[in-house]
Design a protein around this motif. Structure first.
Motif, PDB file in Angstrom:
ATOM      1  N   GLN A 238       0.832  -1.203   0.000  1.00 25.43           N
ATOM      2  CA  GLN A 238       0.000   0.000   0.000  1.00 25.43           C
ATOM      3  C   GLN A 238       0.865   1.251   0.000  1.00 25.43           C
ATOM      4  O   GLN A 238       0.517   2.272  -0.588  1.00 25.43           O
ATOM      5  N   GLU A 241       1.903   2.200  -3.517  1.00 23.51           N
ATOM      6  CA  GLU A 241       0.786   2.849  -4.216  1.00 23.51           C
ATOM      7  C   GLU A 241       0.624   4.293  -3.732  1.00 23.51           C
ATOM      8  O   GLU A 241       0.436   5.210  -4.539  1.00 23.51           O
ATOM      9  N   ASP A 242       0.704   4.483  -2.419  1.00 18.92           N
ATOM     10  CA  ASP A 242       0.556   5.833  -1.868  1.00 18.92           C
ATOM     11  C   ASP A 242       1.650   6.770  -2.359  1.00 18.92           C
ATOM     12  O   ASP A 242       1.395   7.958  -2.636  1.00 18.92           O
ATOM     13  N   VAL A 244       3.167   6.729  -5.208  1.00 16.99           N
ATOM     14  CA  VAL A 244       2.845   7.130  -6.585  1.00 16.99           C
ATOM     15  C   VAL A 244       1.699   8.129  -6.599  1.00 16.99           C
ATOM     16  O   VAL A 244       1.767   9.171  -7.262  1.00 16.99           O
ATOM     17  N   ARG A 245       0.647   7.837  -5.855  1.00 21.24           N
ATOM     18  CA  ARG A 245      -0.506   8.742  -5.809  1.00 21.24           C
ATOM     19  C   ARG A 245      -0.123  10.097  -5.210  1.00 21.24           C
ATOM     20  O   ARG A 245      -0.611  11.149  -5.650  1.00 21.24           O
ATOM     21  N   PHE A 248       1.591  12.184  -7.815  1.00 15.73           N
ATOM     22  CA  PHE A 248       0.606  12.741  -8.750  1.00 15.73           C
ATOM     23  C   PHE A 248      -0.124  13.926  -8.134  1.00 15.73           C
ATOM     24  O   PHE A 248      -0.389  14.930  -8.808  1.00 15.73           O
ATOM     25  N   LEU A 249      -0.459  13.826  -6.846  1.00 14.96           N
ATOM     26  CA  LEU A 249      -1.093  14.950  -6.160  1.00 14.96           C
ATOM     27  C   LEU A 249      -0.172  16.166  -6.168  1.00 14.96           C
ATOM     28  O   LEU A 249      -0.621  17.302  -6.342  1.00 14.96           O
ATOM     29  N   GLU A 266      -3.225  15.605   2.308  1.00 16.54           N
ATOM     30  CA  GLU A 266      -3.354  14.278   1.699  1.00 16.54           C
ATOM     31  C   GLU A 266      -2.055  13.896   0.995  1.00 16.54           C
ATOM     32  O   GLU A 266      -1.568  12.767   1.096  1.00 16.54           O
ATOM     33  N   LYS A 267      -1.468  14.853   0.273  1.00 19.67           N
ATOM     34  CA  LYS A 267      -0.190  14.609  -0.394  1.00 19.67           C
ATOM     35  C   LYS A 267       0.890  14.296   0.634  1.00 19.67           C
ATOM     36  O   LYS A 267       1.709  13.380   0.446  1.00 19.67           O
ATOM     37  N   LYS A 270       0.484  10.707   1.916  1.00 18.88           N
ATOM     38  CA  LYS A 270       0.837   9.662   0.952  1.00 18.88           C
ATOM     39  C   LYS A 270       2.342   9.629   0.672  1.00 18.88           C
ATOM     40  O   LYS A 270       2.939   8.553   0.546  1.00 18.88           O
ATOM     41  N   LYS A 271       2.977  10.790   0.570  1.00 17.56           N
ATOM     42  CA  LYS A 271       4.393  10.823   0.206  1.00 17.56           C
ATOM     43  C   LYS A 271       5.326  10.567   1.396  1.00 17.56           C
ATOM     44  O   LYS A 271       6.443  10.086   1.201  1.00 17.56           O
TER      45      LYS A 271
END
Length: 420
Positions: A238, A241-242, A244-245, A248-249, A266-267, A270-271
């Motif tokens: 997971q 995936e985070d 990468v997402r 993108f954010l 949120e970015k 995830k990062k």
């Protein structure tokens, strides 16, 4: 400016302006969980005002939350509660508390040698590139948290004083995933320095750097598969995936000003925070069958991880390049609006146009930096980091007292006061 700022950070007990979002706000990053008392009260505030939460402008919503709990996260309160928690733990555990990094390193001897063994590369150049950052000069912040969490959860579950081999492997995997992401990020950002030396992409070129990052990631995946626990494998995949997402954010931006801070948090989750949160959860799964403990470990990692990045964003404005080991104002030069910039916009609305054009016009970066330093953006971002650390302390304090639990509490304060 920097010296005054650090002096201020260490001793003041100011209370923030009411526009500070935090971990109790609906815009917080990460997977949803059961509502806290603050969340429930905030929902009540919204209903009493005849508003649905989703309809409230972001900073107005934060103002409602902060005014409802004015004393919950002041600087002095944070330090008082942290100190009290540590003293309470020392008394109950009956063991001497020591430096978190010294405590963690006893389980991490040979960390970088073991990582280099995992890489197993015969090609000289590729081996050089892949091992470049595993030189023992990094902070090893993530592996330290992982092994401390492993011991804290093991002690909580059955008073076991040992770290399992599989739990130590998670620490290696976490550092490998983190390093692979740094190699890839430097390519995307066209960065020239990292940890005080030239980046992989500047020495060997972008194409080879991408391949080196891929190789580190593949070696981490093999090490993860060797653990043989499908739940743990799922938890840590997971993270990838985070990452990468999150990238993108970061490549996008929100036109709606009220959505920008939620987008930013949120970015950030995830990062940065996802790796810490899910690594902590993974070792808790390996050491304890209780889902409540898994959630405690995850929430601690999430909140500390977000706070870590918030302080990183502050340091980008308050420290010089030599102290950071990489260029400062780097985020502005990349067109990124971090916490200090978004808070500064509340005092200098003319910055919104610069954010939308990603600071691309001549003079934008310097002007934006000056606006941030003239505003309370740095202070508000630091305060927000304090709130996340306060939440991390609240979560980890649910575990049985132990030196490792105390060390994790102490680490949350180190996150706030670090200077690089």
């Amino acid at each position: 400016m920097a010296s005054c700022w650090w002096s201020w950070r260490r001793c003041c007990s100011w209370r923030p302006a009411a526009g500070s979002p935090g971990p109790g706000s609906p815009g917080r990053a990460g997977p949803p969980g059961p509502p806290s008392a603050a969340d429930a009260s905030a929902q009540g505030i919204g209903r009493r005002n005849g508003l649905r939460m989703s309809q409230m402008p972001y900073f107005n919503l934060v103002k409602s939350l902060t005014s409802a709990f004015p004393n919950r996260y002041s600087m002095s309160r944070f330090h008082h509660s942290t100190s009290a928690a540590c003293c309470h733990s020392r008394t109950q555990s009956g063991e001497q508390y020591s430096d978190p990094f010294k405590l963690g390193w006893r389980d991490l001897n040979g960390l970088y040698e073991d990582i280099r063994k995992e890489l197993l590369i015969s090609t000289t150049e590729l081996k050089e590139m892949s091992e470049y950052y595993f030189d023992g000069k990094g902070k090893a912040f993530r592996p330290i948290i992982v092994v401390l969490m492993a011991r804290a959860c093991n002690i909580h579950h059955n008073n076991s004083r040992d770290v399992q081999a599989s739990q130590r492997s998670i620490a290696l995997v976490a550092e490998m995933i983190h390093t692979a992401s740094l190699v890839h990020d430097d390519v995307i950002d066209d960065a020239s320095s990292r940890r005080g030396k030239h980046t992989v992409n500047k020495i060997w070129g972008e194409k080879k750097a991408v391949l080196a990052g891929d190789l580190i990631l593949s070696a981490a995946s093999i090490a993860l598969a060797r653990i043989g626990n499908t739940t743990v494998i799922s938890i840590l995949t997971q993270v990838i995936e985070d990452l990468v997402r999150g990238e993108f954010l970061q490549l996008g931006s929100k036109e709606n000003e009220t959505e920008r801070f939620a987008h930013y948090l949120e970015k950030t989750f995830k990062k940065t925070a996802s790796l810490i949160a899910n690594s902590c959860k993974a070792v808790s799964v390996l050491g304890c069958p209780d889902p409540v403990v898994h959630e405690i470990a995850y929430q601690y990692g999430k909140n500390v991880g977000i706070a870590f990045q918030l302080i990183d964003d502050v340091l980008d404005f308050t420290l010089c390049s030599d102290q950071m080991g990489k260029p400062t104002s780097a985020d502005l030069k990349l067109g990124l609006a971090t916490g200090p910039v978004l808070f500064a916009c509340q005092q200098f609305p003319e910055m919104n146009a610069m954010i939308m054009r990603r600071f691309s016009l001549p003079g934008d970066v310097d002007r934006a930096r000056q606006y941030v330093l003239q505003s309370d953006g740095v202070q508000q971002t630091t305060y927000l980091a304090q709130r996340y650390c306060h939440e991390a302390v609240r979560e980890i304090s649910k575990l049985r007292p132990s030196p490792e639990r105390d060390a994790l509490i102490q680490l949350s304060e180190i996150v706030l006061t670090r200077e690089k």
